[in-house]
Design a protein around this motif. Sequence first.
Motif, PDB file in Angstrom:
ATOM      1  N   LYS A   1       2.681  -1.240 -22.285  1.00 29.96           N
ATOM      2  CA  LYS A   1       1.430  -0.584 -21.897  1.00 29.96           C
ATOM      3  C   LYS A   1       0.890  -1.103 -20.556  1.00 29.96           C
ATOM      4  O   LYS A   1       0.255  -0.365 -19.819  1.00 29.96           O
ATOM      5  N   CYS A   2       1.170  -2.349 -20.226  1.00 27.58           N
ATOM      6  CA  CYS A   2       0.634  -2.948 -18.991  1.00 27.58           C
ATOM      7  C   CYS A   2       1.606  -2.913 -17.813  1.00 27.58           C
ATOM      8  O   CYS A   2       1.226  -3.258 -16.699  1.00 27.58           O
ATOM      9  N   GLN A   3       2.842  -2.508 -18.011  1.00 26.70           N
ATOM     10  CA  GLN A   3       3.842  -2.595 -16.947  1.00 26.70           C
ATOM     11  C   GLN A   3       3.459  -1.828 -15.694  1.00 26.70           C
ATOM     12  O   GLN A   3       3.510  -2.370 -14.590  1.00 26.70           O
ATOM     13  N   VAL A   4       3.064  -0.586 -15.823  1.00 27.54           N
ATOM     14  CA  VAL A   4       2.704   0.216 -14.643  1.00 27.54           C
ATOM     15  C   VAL A   4       1.436  -0.337 -14.000  1.00 27.54           C
ATOM     16  O   VAL A   4       1.357  -0.468 -12.777  1.00 27.54           O
ATOM     17  N   LYS A   5       0.477  -0.706 -14.812  1.00 28.74           N
ATOM     18  CA  LYS A   5      -0.779  -1.237 -14.289  1.00 28.74           C
ATOM     19  C   LYS A   5      -0.544  -2.508 -13.467  1.00 28.74           C
ATOM     20  O   LYS A   5      -1.028  -2.639 -12.345  1.00 28.74           O
ATOM     21  N   TYR A   6       0.219  -3.431 -13.994  1.00 33.56           N
ATOM     22  CA  TYR A   6       0.474  -4.688 -13.300  1.00 33.56           C
ATOM     23  C   TYR A   6       1.396  -4.493 -12.096  1.00 33.56           C
ATOM     24  O   TYR A   6       1.172  -5.060 -11.032  1.00 33.56           O
ATOM     25  N   ALA A   7       2.435  -3.691 -12.263  1.00 35.89           N
ATOM     26  CA  ALA A   7       3.387  -3.475 -11.164  1.00 35.89           C
ATOM     27  C   ALA A   7       2.719  -2.809  -9.971  1.00 35.89           C
ATOM     28  O   ALA A   7       2.973  -3.184  -8.822  1.00 35.89           O
ATOM     29  N   THR A   8       1.869  -1.837 -10.218  1.00 41.29           N
ATOM     30  CA  THR A   8       1.235  -1.139  -9.100  1.00 41.29           C
ATOM     31  C   THR A   8       0.213  -2.002  -8.379  1.00 41.29           C
ATOM     32  O   THR A   8      -0.148  -1.698  -7.241  1.00 41.29           O
ATOM     33  N   CYS A   9      -0.194  -3.088  -8.994  1.00 46.88           N
ATOM     34  CA  CYS A   9      -1.081  -4.036  -8.294  1.00 46.88           C
ATOM     35  C   CYS A   9      -0.315  -4.841  -7.247  1.00 46.88           C
ATOM     36  O   CYS A   9      -0.937  -5.554  -6.456  1.00 46.88           O
ATOM     37  N   THR A  10       1.005  -4.735  -7.228  1.00 46.53           N
ATOM     38  CA  THR A  10       1.799  -5.439  -6.219  1.00 46.53           C
ATOM     39  C   THR A  10       2.140  -4.537  -5.035  1.00 46.53           C
ATOM     40  O   THR A  10       2.837  -4.959  -4.121  1.00 46.53           O
ATOM     41  N   LEU A  11       1.665  -3.300  -5.057  1.00 48.13           N
ATOM     42  CA  LEU A  11       1.912  -2.382  -3.944  1.00 48.13           C
ATOM     43  C   LEU A  11       0.956  -2.690  -2.797  1.00 48.13           C
ATOM     44  O   LEU A  11      -0.219  -2.962  -3.024  1.00 48.13           O
TER      45      LEU A  11
END
Length: 140
Positions: free
Chosen positions: A67-77
Amino acid sequence: MVTKMVIEMGVRESGSRRIVHTARGCTYKEFLNCQPLNFKGTKGAVVLACWFEKMEYVFHISNCTVKCQVKYATCTLLYSALTWWNSHVWTVGHDAAYDMSWKDLIKMITEAYCLRNGIQKLESELCYLTVKGADVVGYA
């Protein structure tokens, strides 16, 4: 022996009650402590592939929930990649953007940042790799 195996699997028996411990997901701080790479959208397919690989490694070692993968990954963009993501969020809405799966995000970013001929070039180079030397240094 059976008791030992049950405890190792995260289940502990207490009298007649059975206590099951579930793994908890990571916090954003714990995710960042695993040092994920940033993706800026400027270096091409190789850097994007490295970002995917590192992100999946970080998901694993940080116990990041699906559930958090997209949320956390996109914070590295960063930079153009962040602008691209913010445009997507604005278009589809916050909830829909963060409800997508990691696999869907991979597909979207690949379509946005990798030209098909660039990917084919990388695949072709990989097929024709040869070892130069019989020692570890030559192999590397």
